[in-house]
Design a protein around this motif. Structure first.
Motif, short mmCIF file in Angstrom:
data_model
loop_
_atom_site.label_atom_id
_atom_site.label_comp_id
_atom_site.label_asym_id
_atom_site.label_seq_id
_atom_site.Cartn_x
_atom_site.Cartn_y
_atom_site.Cartn_z
N GLU A 37 47.71 38.96 40.85
CA GLU A 37 47.79 38.02 41.96
C GLU A 37 46.43 37.84 42.63
O GLU A 37 46.06 36.73 43.02
N ALA A 38 45.68 38.92 42.74
CA ALA A 38 44.35 38.81 43.35
C ALA A 38 43.43 37.94 42.52
O ALA A 38 42.52 37.29 43.06
N VAL A 42 32.75 37.10 41.02
CA VAL A 42 33.16 35.79 41.52
C VAL A 42 33.84 34.99 40.42
O VAL A 42 33.29 34.84 39.33
N PHE A 43 35.05 34.51 40.70
CA PHE A 43 35.71 33.64 39.74
C PHE A 43 36.25 32.36 40.37
O PHE A 43 36.44 31.34 39.70
N ALA A 44 36.52 32.37 41.68
CA ALA A 44 37.19 31.25 42.32
C ALA A 44 36.45 29.92 42.18
O ALA A 44 37.08 28.90 41.88
N PRO A 45 35.13 29.86 42.38
CA PRO A 45 34.47 28.55 42.25
C PRO A 45 34.61 27.97 40.85
O PRO A 45 34.81 26.75 40.71
N VAL A 81 39.31 37.31 47.58
CA VAL A 81 38.42 36.97 46.47
C VAL A 81 38.78 35.65 45.81
O VAL A 81 37.98 35.08 45.06
N SER A 82 39.98 35.14 46.07
CA SER A 82 40.40 33.88 45.46
C SER A 82 39.90 32.66 46.23
O SER A 82 40.16 31.53 45.83
N ILE A 94 47.72 30.46 39.67
CA ILE A 94 47.37 30.59 38.25
C ILE A 94 46.30 31.65 38.13
O ILE A 94 45.28 31.61 38.83
N GLN A 95 46.50 32.61 37.23
CA GLN A 95 45.54 33.69 37.07
C GLN A 95 44.37 33.25 36.21
O GLN A 95 44.55 32.85 35.06
N TYR A 96 43.17 33.35 36.77
CA TYR A 96 41.93 33.07 36.05
C TYR A 96 41.06 34.31 35.94
O TYR A 96 40.36 34.49 34.95
#
Length: 421
Positions: free
Chosen positions: A134-135, A103-106, A379-380, A141-143
């Motif tokens: 992109e995912a 998980v990265f989106a939050p 996933v984003s 913006i890539q995190y």
């Protein structure tokens, strides 16, 4: 961390080097020029083909030798506790500098992460395989930095295929069904291993949906489950595979780990699987082959892209040290090592090209070649973990006897809408 015991041991991707991220550089000591990065990563059970983490020590040692002012404090947490552990640390104001997670989106939405452009030079940032970059992006913006990446293919038991007089891998759903019928005819208990158990049902289901013009998201942003294409796919699975006894006794309960193990025992004739399965099969000289998963009408379907993600947190203000470590990790030499050595796939163009040119890595070539076409789960979206849990719980019911695909998909749309509020 979803999938794994078998897979992560893994696929995703980029294993060894990625694992190395587990180092932990903490803060600079008073009066010292040395920075210590705290790095939180997963540890894995020993399962079929598992070996993730084996190269962490070597990678960290090599990095620290090359960069003596940056030390890595690596903390390993069991993979099934990693996401919860990270969430708790962040909530308590104790975020690591670098962490591995599903998980990265939050964290990105809450402005807690450095973007890729804060960590990598332009050349390295541009080297990431575009589909994976992109995912890992939120609002362009890539995190999320792909880690332990993979794409699956259709594996089949060559000995059983020969015994059943099946001449090659199926290239359409009609051919897949015909192969399953032939396998059932020679007594194979589960001709096709439909993995809709709670371990990774969202991956299996998406593979089928993508192969028939469906998916989890619509043309606009957001979820869109209850579509004609998705209903058509699940109805076909219910009526043409499950109802005819071609997908085993309980596809809604078949987990990935169990499916891989049953395949290795000759109880499953074919299934969707990741590169990690090759290592286990090769060790015992198991007679397997793999091919692209077919679309309904024929041809290769877009594969599902899978990845864990690395992310760098802003809390401790160590962007420079984080970038130094991550650039080392994703440099060509490190990326090539962890990409091929763990039956995981490299996530940069340069490392992919290096493996693609290495005859010793031939078994991975087909997997690498399909990575640019990979399609991902949403996933984003911050809500994805909640929606994923619903898919794992409900999707199997759509294909069992008396199952109603439309009702299940409508329920998922409702869950998704509520999760998005």
């Amino acid at each position: 961390m979803r999938r794994r015991q078998f897979l992560t041991n893994s696929a995703g991707l980029t294993g060894a080097s990625v694992s190395a991220l587990g180092l932990g550089l903490s803060a600079c000591s008073p009066g010292s020029d040395t920075t210590t990065l705290k790095v939180l990563v997963a540890s894995y059970d020993k399962s079929v083909g598992s070996s993730i983490g084996d190269q962490w020590g070597g990678l960290v040692s090599a990095f620290e030798k090359a960069h003596p002012t940056v030390k890595i404090a690596l903390e390993r947490v069991p993979f099934d506790k990693l996401d919860r552990t990270l969430a708790r640390r962040v909530k308590d104001g104790e975020a690591p500098d670098i962490a591995q997670s599903n998980v990265f989106a939050p964290y990105a939405e809450d402005d807690q992460l450095y973007g890729a452009s804060d960590l990598f030079d332009i050349r390295t940032e541009a080297d990431f395989t575009r589909s994976y970059a992109e995912a890992g992006s939120v609002k362009h913006i890539q995190y999320g930095i792909p880690f332990l990446a993979s794409t699956p293919r259709l594996f089949y038991n060559k000995a059983l295929f020969k015994q059943a007089a099946i001449t090659g891998a199926p290239t359409s759903w009609d051919e897949l069904r015909a192969a399953a019928v032939a396998l059932k005819g020679i007594g194979v208990k589960t001709p096709y291993g439909l993995q809709l158990g709670p371990e990774a049902a969202e991956d299996e289901a998406l593979s089928w949906l993508l192969a028939d013009e469906g998916g989890y998201a619509g043309l606009a942003a957001g979820y869109d489950f209850n579509t004609a294409a998705n209903v058509r796919t699940l109805t076909w699975l219910r009526d043409e595979l499950v109802a005819k006894g071609l997908a085993g006794a309980d596809p809604a309960g078949l987990n990935r780990t169990a499916a891989y193990e049953q395949f290795m025992r000759g109880r499953i004739g074919m299934l969707i699987a990741h590169p990690v399965l090759m290592g286990a099969a090769d060790k015992v000289k198991f007679p397997y082959a793999h091919a692209a998963f077919p679309t309904r009408s024929g041809g290769a379907a877009a594969p599902v892209g899978l990845s864990d993600w690395l992310m760098a947190f802003k809390q401790n203000g160590r962007s420079e040290a984080c970038g130094t470590f991550l650039r080392y990790l994703y440099g060509r030499k490190s990326a090539k090592t962890y990409g091929g050595g763990q039956a995981a796939l490299p996530v940069t163009g340069s490392a992919s090209a290096a493996l693609r040119a290495d005859p010793a890595q031939r078994p991975l070539w087909k997997f690498i070649d399909q990575m640019p076409q990979a399609q991902f789960q949403p996933v984003s979206l911050r809500s994805w973990p909640t929606v994923r849990a619903a898919i794992r719980k409900e999707i199997g019911a759509a294909v069992t006897k008396g199952g109603d695909p439309g009702a299940v998909l409508a329920s998922l749309d409702t869950t998704a809408a509520q999760a998005e509020l």
